[in-house]
Enzyme design. Sequence first.
Site, PDB file in Angstrom:
ATOM      1  N   LYS A  22       0.830  -1.144   0.054  1.00 13.94           N
ATOM      2  CA  LYS A  22      -0.085  -0.164  -0.172  1.00 13.94           C
ATOM      3  C   LYS A  22       0.863   1.312  -0.068  1.00 13.94           C
ATOM      4  CE  LYS A  22      -1.869   1.635   4.122  1.00 13.94           C
ATOM      5  NZ  LYS A  22      -1.318   2.902   4.447  1.00 13.94           N
ATOM      6  N   ASN A  23       1.854   1.081   0.849  1.00 12.88           N
ATOM      7  CA  ASN A  23       2.576   2.571   1.107  1.00 12.88           C
ATOM      8  C   ASN A  23       3.627   2.602   0.057  1.00 12.88           C
ATOM      9  OD1 ASN A  23       0.845   3.034   3.223  1.00 12.88           O
ATOM     10  ND2 ASN A  23       2.405   2.425   4.791  1.00 12.88           N
ATOM     11  N   ARG A  91      -4.838  10.540   4.370  1.00 12.25           N
ATOM     12  CA  ARG A  91      -3.813  11.632   4.691  1.00 12.25           C
ATOM     13  C   ARG A  91      -2.997  11.574   3.604  1.00 12.25           C
ATOM     14  NH1 ARG A  91      -2.964  14.003   8.393  1.00 12.25           N
ATOM     15  NH2 ARG A  91      -0.746  14.004   7.847  1.00 12.25           N
ATOM     16  N   CYS A 115      -5.432  12.483  12.644  1.00 10.73           N
ATOM     17  CA  CYS A 115      -6.082  11.021  12.475  1.00 10.73           C
ATOM     18  C   CYS A 115      -5.849  10.315  13.838  1.00 10.73           C
ATOM     19  CB  CYS A 115      -5.442  10.243  11.331  1.00 10.73           C
ATOM     20  SG  CYS A 115      -3.685   9.947  12.006  1.00 10.73           S
ATOM     21  N   ARG A 120       0.036  14.568  13.050  1.00 13.86           N
ATOM     22  CA  ARG A 120       0.536  14.315  11.620  1.00 13.86           C
ATOM     23  C   ARG A 120       0.579  15.640  10.485  1.00 13.86           C
ATOM     24  NH1 ARG A 120      -1.657   8.732   9.733  1.00 13.86           N
ATOM     25  NH2 ARG A 120       0.143   8.927   8.339  1.00 13.86           N
ATOM     26  N   PRO A 121       1.371  16.503  10.992  1.00 14.16           N
ATOM     27  CA  PRO A 121       1.478  17.758  10.304  1.00 14.16           C
ATOM     28  C   PRO A 121       2.023  17.779   8.876  1.00 14.16           C
ATOM     29  CG  PRO A 121       2.976  18.046  11.946  1.00 14.16           C
ATOM     30  CD  PRO A 121       2.013  16.608  12.185  1.00 14.16           C
ATOM     31  N   VAL A 122       2.070  18.566   8.032  1.00 11.65           N
ATOM     32  CA  VAL A 122       2.817  18.451   6.805  1.00 11.65           C
ATOM     33  C   VAL A 122       3.758  19.634   6.616  1.00 11.65           C
ATOM     34  CG1 VAL A 122       0.993  17.144   5.409  1.00 11.65           C
ATOM     35  CG2 VAL A 122       0.728  19.565   5.514  1.00 11.65           C
ATOM     36  N   ASP A 123       4.035  20.093   7.531  1.00 14.18           N
ATOM     37  CA  ASP A 123       5.236  21.263   7.735  1.00 14.18           C
ATOM     38  C   ASP A 123       6.498  21.077   6.974  1.00 14.18           C
ATOM     39  OD1 ASP A 123       5.392  19.677   9.941  1.00 14.18           O
ATOM     40  OD2 ASP A 123       6.976  21.081  10.683  1.00 14.18           O
ATOM     41  N   LEU A 124       7.181  19.849   7.026  1.00 10.24           N
ATOM     42  CA  LEU A 124       8.348  19.614   6.363  1.00 10.24           C
ATOM     43  C   LEU A 124       7.989  19.478   4.935  1.00 10.24           C
ATOM     44  CD1 LEU A 124       9.638  16.723   9.114  1.00 10.24           C
ATOM     45  CD2 LEU A 124       9.898  19.602   9.016  1.00 10.24           C
ATOM     46  N   ASP A 304       4.836   0.654  12.067  1.00 11.76           N
ATOM     47  CA  ASP A 304       3.570  -0.032  11.487  1.00 11.76           C
ATOM     48  C   ASP A 304       3.300  -1.387  11.822  1.00 11.76           C
ATOM     49  OD1 ASP A 304       3.416   1.835   8.412  1.00 11.76           O
ATOM     50  OD2 ASP A 304       2.977   2.563  10.261  1.00 11.76           O
ATOM     51  N   ILE A 326       7.672   7.471  17.019  1.00  8.32           N
ATOM     52  CA  ILE A 326       7.248   8.141  15.686  1.00  8.32           C
ATOM     53  C   ILE A 326       6.049   8.981  15.790  1.00  8.32           C
ATOM     54  CG2 ILE A 326       6.850   7.609  13.211  1.00  8.32           C
ATOM     55  CD1 ILE A 326       9.604   7.000  14.054  1.00  8.32           C
ATOM     56  N   ARG A 396      -8.562  -0.634   4.793  1.00  2.57           N
ATOM     57  CA  ARG A 396      -7.659   0.303   4.081  1.00  2.57           C
ATOM     58  C   ARG A 396      -6.361  -0.387   3.739  1.00  2.57           C
ATOM     59  NH1 ARG A 396      -7.439   5.975   7.373  1.00  2.57           N
ATOM     60  NH2 ARG A 396      -6.023   5.989   5.273  1.00  2.57           N
TER      61      ARG A 396
HETATM   62  C1  EPZ Z   1       4.131   7.010   6.286  1.00  2.65           C
HETATM   63  O1  EPZ Z   1       3.187   8.100   7.100  1.00  2.65           O
HETATM   64  C2  EPZ Z   1       3.254   5.790   6.232  1.00  2.65           C
HETATM   65  N1  EPZ Z   1       2.097   6.065   5.446  1.00  2.65           N
HETATM   66  C3  EPZ Z   1       2.768   5.457   7.789  1.00  2.65           C
HETATM   67  O2  EPZ Z   1       1.797   4.245   7.616  1.00  2.65           O
HETATM   68  C4  EPZ Z   1       3.922   5.026   8.349  1.00  2.65           C
HETATM   69  O3  EPZ Z   1       3.436   4.863   9.877  1.00  2.65           O
HETATM   70  C5  EPZ Z   1       4.764   6.455   8.350  1.00  2.65           C
HETATM   71  O4  EPZ Z   1       5.099   6.729   7.291  1.00  2.65           O
HETATM   72  C6  EPZ Z   1       6.170   6.225   9.396  1.00  2.65           C
HETATM   73  O5  EPZ Z   1       6.672   4.998   8.776  1.00  2.65           O
HETATM   74  C7  EPZ Z   1       1.894   6.109   4.117  1.00  2.65           C
HETATM   75  O6  EPZ Z   1       3.561   5.685   3.534  1.00  2.65           O
HETATM   76  C8  EPZ Z   1       1.102   6.177   3.319  1.00  2.65           C
HETATM   77  P1  EPZ Z   1       6.012  10.454   8.411  1.00  2.65           P
HETATM   78  P2  EPZ Z   1       3.705   9.397   6.828  1.00  2.65           P
HETATM   79  O7  EPZ Z   1       5.890  11.890   7.311  1.00  2.65           O
HETATM   80  O8  EPZ Z   1       4.342   9.828   5.578  1.00  2.65           O
HETATM   81  C9  EPZ Z   1       5.758  13.729  11.477  1.00  2.65           C
HETATM   82  C10 EPZ Z   1       0.128   2.808   7.910  1.00  2.65           C
HETATM   83  O9  EPZ Z   1      -0.309   2.136   8.717  1.00  2.65           O
HETATM   84  N2  EPZ Z   1       6.003  14.870  10.764  1.00  2.65           N
HETATM   85  O10 EPZ Z   1       7.250   9.767   8.526  1.00  2.65           O
HETATM   86  O11 EPZ Z   1       2.699  10.428   7.183  1.00  2.65           O
HETATM   87  C11 EPZ Z   1       4.322  13.065  11.929  1.00  2.65           C
HETATM   88  O12 EPZ Z   1       3.457  13.967  12.615  1.00  2.65           O
HETATM   89  C12 EPZ Z   1       0.690   4.112   7.806  1.00  2.65           C
HETATM   90  O13 EPZ Z   1       0.310   2.105   6.697  1.00  2.65           O
HETATM   91  C13 EPZ Z   1       5.850  16.072  11.057  1.00  2.65           C
HETATM   92  O14 EPZ Z   1       6.105  16.378  12.040  1.00  2.65           O
HETATM   93  O15 EPZ Z   1       4.791   9.491   7.998  1.00  2.65           O
HETATM   94  C14 EPZ Z   1       4.648  11.746  12.344  1.00  2.65           C
HETATM   95  O16 EPZ Z   1       4.635  11.997  13.872  1.00  2.65           O
HETATM   96  C15 EPZ Z   1       0.254   4.704   9.227  1.00  2.65           C
HETATM   97  N3  EPZ Z   1       5.837  16.970   9.851  1.00  2.65           N
HETATM   98  C16 EPZ Z   1       6.372  11.614  11.996  1.00  2.65           C
HETATM   99  O17 EPZ Z   1       6.827  12.891  11.610  1.00  2.65           O
HETATM  100  C17 EPZ Z   1       5.736  16.637   8.579  1.00  2.65           C
HETATM  101  O18 EPZ Z   1       5.768  17.573   7.702  1.00  2.65           O
HETATM  102  C18 EPZ Z   1       6.203  10.445  10.956  1.00  2.65           C
HETATM  103  O19 EPZ Z   1       5.711  10.830   9.723  1.00  2.65           O
HETATM  104  C19 EPZ Z   1       5.751  15.168   8.331  1.00  2.65           C
HETATM  105  C20 EPZ Z   1       5.817  14.245   9.315  1.00  2.65           C
END
Ligand code: EPZ
Length: 417
Positions: A22-23, A91, A115, A120-124, A304, A326, A396
Amino acid sequence: MDKLIIEGGYPLKGEITISGAKNAALPILMASLMVEKGCTFFNVPQLRDIRTTLNLLEHLGCEVEKKEKSIRITPHALKPEAPYDLVRTMRASILCLGPLLAVLGEAKVALPGGCAIGARPVDLHLKGLEKMGASFTLDEGYILGRCKKLQGAHIYFDFPTVGGTENLLMAAVLAEGETILENAAREPEVVDLANFLIHCGADIKGHGTSIIKVRGVKKLKAKEYKIMSDRIEAGTYMVAAAITQGELILNQCPIHSLDAVMSKLTDMGVGFEILDQDKVKVKPFQEIKSVDVITAPYPGFPTDMQAQIMALMCLAQGAGTIKETIFENRFMHVLELVRLGADIRLSKDTAFIRGVKALKGAPVMASDLRASASLVLAGLAAKGKTEVRRVYHLDRGYENMEVKLNQVGAKIKRIKE
Ligand code: EPZ
């Protein structure tokens, strides 16, 4: 909302074939927005999140042709808007931001809400794209992004964000000049995305390490691509074999991307016999005993798989801890496991699990994707019947989970409500 009724206590025995990841599929399907002539994808898992992604791509102007074993996506007159109704259910819709800016120079994407597992912000994502020349405003819950032509930049991620790395990687492949992504995510799904883009003619080096270098190209060539197998689905079924004291053979299993998971399970007393490069036999070789787990970015133990290994620890000998580093709220499954008789205490980001002799079936509620998998695993081992409600969470990320499990001896009924 469907529910699963699981009659526990049956050791699983047989073969399960792992589906596409999926990911990896989600970002790769979004990347097809950048390939003019259209791409054909194989091994795309049939999941709710995939259907949501295909709906979003159609909304953005792509033609989506589903065949029995493949999906073809051809972008036509692309539109820049990803509406809230689609984004709020997934998301990962934010992953269309980089491709839209790269191709259209504009994007209007609903800000993904929080969620169950955290803010789970997207600031980065936004900070990196701003360094490449994009500008953003926030209006009525939408991120409005604009840019002339994205420019290569040296981007340092405060955290190795998976989605952030994927968005910036996609934006960089069609940008002007060179982009360096430092402290980039190393997850296998990021590597699969990079491999797809390279297959289409992108110039990417260092994917799978924490420094990725991209030299922008003018356009990407239409190709076919097979999505990698799902390491989290595979890890989940490894736990299923262990928790039922059964023996499973996993086909199309991405063994090379499961080191941390297989190492932890080996420490707990699970045996692995590698039968081929993507085929492994999983069988506990002794009484399962507990361990300590700390989740971490790849190649560390994957967050995960946290809920799933917790289910196994509930029935292990001794006590163990799980530290979730995480996400800030990824213990929603704990209270539900306690309803089944588990002995778990929470203190901030750490769960303390003391193994019990047996779990007892009860009605439980799924709250997020991996929590629901954890409850199914516990139900497979619990005495009596376990009813897992709101299994749309499970759908999902797992293709026909109860079908695959019933084929190897589980007793699971899906009740459509
Ligand atoms: C991906 O989510 C996966 N989803 C998640 O899988 C997985 O748990 C996660 O990576 C970590 O491995 C998909 O690939 C679709 P991150 P993502 O950006 O990209 C913080 C599942 O169960 N962060 O690495 O959202 C964030 O809040 C799902 O299949 C910021 O602060 O993960 C989190 O605490 C759940 N600012 C941490 O980093 C940002 O701009 C990890 O987020 C981005 C992230």
